[in-house]
Write a protein that holds these residues in place. Structure first.
Motif, PDB file in Angstrom:
ATOM      1  N   VAL A  56       0.453  -0.910   0.334  1.00  0.00           N
ATOM      2  CA  VAL A  56      -0.021   0.319  -0.356  1.00  0.00           C
ATOM      3  C   VAL A  56       0.730   1.238   0.226  1.00  0.00           C
ATOM      4  N   PHE A  57       1.713   1.516   0.713  1.00  0.00           N
ATOM      5  CA  PHE A  57       2.619   2.623   0.942  1.00  0.00           C
ATOM      6  C   PHE A  57       3.896   2.518   0.116  1.00  0.00           C
ATOM      7  N   GLY A  58       3.906   1.341  -0.763  1.00  0.00           N
ATOM      8  CA  GLY A  58       5.406   1.346  -1.693  1.00  0.00           C
ATOM      9  C   GLY A  58       6.624   0.839  -1.264  1.00  0.00           C
ATOM     10  N   TYR A  59       6.809   1.226   0.315  1.00  0.00           N
ATOM     11  CA  TYR A  59       7.693   1.262   1.651  1.00  0.00           C
ATOM     12  C   TYR A  59       8.440   0.219   2.290  1.00  0.00           C
ATOM     13  N   CYS A  60       9.081  -0.530   1.964  1.00  0.00           N
ATOM     14  CA  CYS A  60       9.835  -1.680   2.958  1.00  0.00           C
ATOM     15  C   CYS A  60      10.918  -0.921   4.017  1.00  0.00           C
TER      16      CYS A  60
END
Length: 68
Positions: free
Chosen positions: A51-55
């Motif tokens: 969802v956020f595009g951040y890992c």
């Protein structure tokens, strides 16, 4: 924005689909057993990264996003 996206477009879609499947399988197929809850938790984390595009794990490893 306090973070820089490090998950590309096609990978975000794959994380959303995979995370949803992990969540459903953990709750429904494994009847919310301890293993099912563990799988569901991993599915939720995968969904959130999609969802956020951040890992965070990818950020620690210094991974750059793939284009697509």
């Amino acid at each position: 924005m306090w973070y820089r996206k490090n998950v590309g477009g096609w990978e975000r879609a794959a994380r959303l689909i995979g995370g949803g499947l992990m969540l459903i399988c953990g709750v429904v197929a494994l009847h919310a057993s301890p293993l099912g809850l563990l799988l569901s938790g991993a599915g939720v984390v995968t969904l959130v990264t999609g969802v956020f595009g951040y890992c965070p794990a990818c950020a620690i490893a210094g991974r750059e996003p793939l284009k697509g």
